[in-house]
Design a protein around this motif. Structure first.
Motif, PDB file in Angstrom:
ATOM      1  N   ILE A 106      -3.706  -7.036   0.912  1.00  0.00           N
ATOM      2  CA  ILE A 106      -2.349  -6.485   0.851  1.00  0.00           C
ATOM      3  C   ILE A 106      -2.178  -5.262   1.751  1.00  0.00           C
ATOM      4  N   GLY A 107      -3.280  -4.662   2.200  1.00  0.00           N
ATOM      5  CA  GLY A 107      -3.205  -3.456   3.017  1.00  0.00           C
ATOM      6  C   GLY A 107      -2.358  -3.617   4.280  1.00  0.00           C
ATOM      7  N   PRO A 108      -2.639  -4.630   5.136  1.00  0.00           N
ATOM      8  CA  PRO A 108      -1.814  -4.793   6.345  1.00  0.00           C
ATOM      9  C   PRO A 108      -0.331  -5.024   6.045  1.00  0.00           C
ATOM     10  N   ILE A 109      -0.042  -5.671   4.912  1.00  0.00           N
ATOM     11  CA  ILE A 109       1.361  -5.908   4.546  1.00  0.00           C
ATOM     12  C   ILE A 109       2.043  -4.583   4.204  1.00  0.00           C
ATOM     13  N   LEU A 110       1.356  -3.751   3.425  1.00  0.00           N
ATOM     14  CA  LEU A 110       1.914  -2.440   3.082  1.00  0.00           C
ATOM     15  C   LEU A 110       2.076  -1.581   4.332  1.00  0.00           C
ATOM     16  N   GLY A 111       1.076  -1.632   5.215  1.00  0.00           N
ATOM     17  CA  GLY A 111       1.141  -0.843   6.444  1.00  0.00           C
ATOM     18  C   GLY A 111       2.303  -1.251   7.335  1.00  0.00           C
ATOM     19  N   ALA A 112       2.512  -2.568   7.483  1.00  0.00           N
ATOM     20  CA  ALA A 112       3.604  -3.053   8.333  1.00  0.00           C
ATOM     21  C   ALA A 112       4.965  -2.730   7.719  1.00  0.00           C
ATOM     22  N   LEU A 113       5.063  -2.839   6.393  1.00  0.00           N
ATOM     23  CA  LEU A 113       6.341  -2.539   5.730  1.00  0.00           C
ATOM     24  C   LEU A 113       6.730  -1.076   5.895  1.00  0.00           C
ATOM     25  N   PHE A 114       5.747  -0.216   6.168  1.00  0.00           N
ATOM     26  CA  PHE A 114       6.052   1.192   6.403  1.00  0.00           C
ATOM     27  C   PHE A 114       6.245   1.485   7.898  1.00  0.00           C
ATOM     28  N   ILE A 115       5.290   1.091   8.728  1.00  0.00           N
ATOM     29  CA  ILE A 115       5.282   1.537  10.127  1.00  0.00           C
ATOM     30  C   ILE A 115       6.448   0.956  10.934  1.00  0.00           C
ATOM     31  N   ILE A 116       6.650  -0.362  10.878  1.00  0.00           N
ATOM     32  CA  ILE A 116       7.655  -0.975  11.755  1.00  0.00           C
ATOM     33  C   ILE A 116       9.071  -0.505  11.413  1.00  0.00           C
ATOM     34  N   PRO A 117       9.506  -0.559  10.126  1.00  0.00           N
ATOM     35  CA  PRO A 117      10.875  -0.080   9.837  1.00  0.00           C
ATOM     36  C   PRO A 117      11.061   1.408  10.124  1.00  0.00           C
ATOM     37  N   VAL A 118      10.042   2.246   9.786  1.00  0.00           N
ATOM     38  CA  VAL A 118      10.186   3.686  10.026  1.00  0.00           C
ATOM     39  C   VAL A 118      10.265   3.975  11.527  1.00  0.00           C
ATOM     40  N   GLU A 119       9.455   3.277  12.309  1.00  0.00           N
ATOM     41  CA  GLU A 119       9.503   3.459  13.766  1.00  0.00           C
ATOM     42  C   GLU A 119      10.866   3.070  14.318  1.00  0.00           C
ATOM     43  N   GLU A 120      11.405   1.953  13.836  1.00  0.00           N
ATOM     44  CA  GLU A 120      12.726   1.528  14.295  1.00  0.00           C
ATOM     45  C   GLU A 120      13.805   2.516  13.846  1.00  0.00           C
ATOM     46  N   LEU A 121      13.664   3.037  12.625  1.00  0.00           N
ATOM     47  CA  LEU A 121      14.642   4.001  12.116  1.00  0.00           C
ATOM     48  C   LEU A 121      14.611   5.292  12.938  1.00  0.00           C
ATOM     49  N   MET A 122      13.414   5.760  13.284  1.00  0.00           N
ATOM     50  CA  MET A 122      13.299   6.964  14.109  1.00  0.00           C
ATOM     51  C   MET A 122      13.931   6.739  15.485  1.00  0.00           C
ATOM     52  N   ASN A 123      13.694   5.564  16.065  1.00  0.00           N
ATOM     53  CA  ASN A 123      14.310   5.255  17.362  1.00  0.00           C
ATOM     54  C   ASN A 123      15.833   5.221  17.252  1.00  0.00           C
ATOM     55  N   ASP A 124      16.322   4.661  16.132  1.00  0.00           N
ATOM     56  CA  ASP A 124      17.766   4.554  15.937  1.00  0.00           C
ATOM     57  C   ASP A 124      18.411   5.933  15.772  1.00  0.00           C
ATOM     58  N   LEU A 125      17.714   6.829  15.067  1.00  0.00           N
ATOM     59  CA  LEU A 125      18.281   8.145  14.760  1.00  0.00           C
ATOM     60  C   LEU A 125      18.120   9.157  15.894  1.00  0.00           C
ATOM     61  N   PHE A 126      16.991   9.102  16.598  1.00  0.00           N
ATOM     62  CA  PHE A 126      16.669  10.191  17.520  1.00  0.00           C
ATOM     63  C   PHE A 126      16.523   9.770  18.981  1.00  0.00           C
ATOM     64  N   SER A 127      16.659   8.480  19.291  1.00  0.00           N
ATOM     65  CA  SER A 127      16.455   8.052  20.679  1.00  0.00           C
ATOM     66  C   SER A 127      17.521   8.604  21.615  1.00  0.00           C
ATOM     67  N   SER A 128      18.692   8.940  21.082  1.00  0.00           N
ATOM     68  CA  SER A 128      19.743   9.491  21.931  1.00  0.00           C
ATOM     69  C   SER A 128      19.550  10.980  22.194  1.00  0.00           C
ATOM     70  N   GLY A 129      18.573  11.609  21.531  1.00  0.00           N
ATOM     71  CA  GLY A 129      18.299  13.024  21.736  1.00  0.00           C
ATOM     72  C   GLY A 129      17.360  13.243  22.902  1.00  0.00           C
TER      73      GLY A 129
END
Length: 323
Positions: A259-282
């Motif tokens: 279950i480790g890789p599943i938990l890791g992916a559920l955190f890293i990929i959405p958070v990375e996309e969210l950071m890009n969405d929020l701060f990429s224009s800065g």
């Protein structure tokens, strides 16, 4: 038993979640890549988690799979489903070629050797323009939508294919972990010299593990190509975007566990996309800087991965359930 019930609950949620998202929207694309990277991290977990061999060259197998299926479509009109298995065979051969001279290496020496192999494949793909298109890359041709042609108008089918792939590789991982091979790998992981003393052929077991991991990683490369539609050598053979990312997902989630890789992916990929969405224009690089700070904070908080949070929750529910 309770852990498996929790895993099945997660799968059920993952099966329903795509239906709640727009089939052509941004977040179903994020979900598809989250499931795909979870599957890729699970494949890396077979050799990195069970055999304790930190590979930084899995992008090589991934790229081989992506290019094989796409080239077969472009030059011969062969379905990507067939190309996926052809890519898996080539990925297994490539894994065997790199594993034979490197399997006796340990720690950072093995990591550097596999990293170099991935970089070699990236350079070859960049200069072999007649086959790979070179730095220009390749585009998956558009064909009328059909399951046989692995072509869809919407991302919804791709999300379910990625989910099925994640389930299959997780079952394979768990089967290996519980099999005789899994016990041999754990013995090698704890003490390779002692494992050889009790009669385990450490080189043979590591070779088998490397080939299985290489085959599966190459097959997932086809899934990525069909979703991304366009890719180039710097994308699919990238050490940072593929090799290091899948290792990071597995380690952050809980290396050596299903279950480790599943938990890791559920955190890293959405958070990375969210950071890009929020701060990429800065400011340039601001989103990646913030994402990096979050990762460091999480690693300091849970150095053994999210699996420890999962275990704590399971223990708490178990105590509450007792009369």
């Amino acid at each position: 038993m309770k852990r498996w019930i929790a895993i099945l609950a997660v799968i059920a949620i993952a099966a329903v979640l795509p239906l709640l998202l727009s089939p052509t929207g941004y977040w179903i694309r994020v979900l598809t890549f989250t499931l795909l990277f979870a599957a890729m991290a699970q494949v890396w977990n077979i050799i990195g988690g069970l055999a304790n061999q930190t590979s930084l060259g899995h992008a090589a197998f991934f790229g081989i799979g992506a290019y094989t299926s796409t080239i077969l479509v472009l030059k011969f009109g062969i379905s990507p489903w067939i190309g996926m298995f052809a890519g898996g065979i080539l990925g297994g051969v490539a894994a065997l070629i790199i594993a034979v001279p490197t399997m006796r290496l340990q720690g950072h020496y093995f990591a550097l050797a596999t990293l170099a192999f991935g970089e070699v494949m990236r350079v070859i793909a960049n200069v072999w323009t007649s086959l790979t298109g070179g730095p220009v890359g390749l585009s998956v041709p558009f064909v009328p939508p059909s399951i046989a042609a692995y072509s869809f108008k919407q991302l919804l089918p791709h999300a379910y294919i990625a989910l099925i792939a994640l389930i299959i590789v997780t079952v394979i991982f768990e089967w290996i972990r519980r099999s005789a091979m899994g016990y041999r790998l754990r013995a090698i992981k704890e003490n390779p010299a002692a494992a050889e003393v009790i009669g385990i052929d450490t080189t043979k077991v590591k070779l088998q593990t490397a080939v299985i991991s290489g085959v599966l990683m190459a097959m997932l490369g086809t899934l990525y190509a069909q979703v991304a539609v366009f890719f180039d050598p710097d994308t699919v053979f990238s050490a940072a975007s593929i090799s290091i990312r899948v290792a990071l997902i597995a380690i952050l989630g809980g290396v050596g566990t299903a279950i480790g890789p599943i938990l890791g992916a559920l955190f890293i990929i959405p958070v990375e996309e969210l950071m890009n969405d929020l701060f990429s224009s800065g400011a340039a690089g601001l989103s990646q800087l913030i994402f990096g700070v979050i990762l460091i904070a999480v690693i300091l908080w849970r150095p053994r991965g999210f699996i420890t949070v999962f275990d704590s929750l399971m223990a708490r529910f178990s105590n509450k359930a007792r009369p």
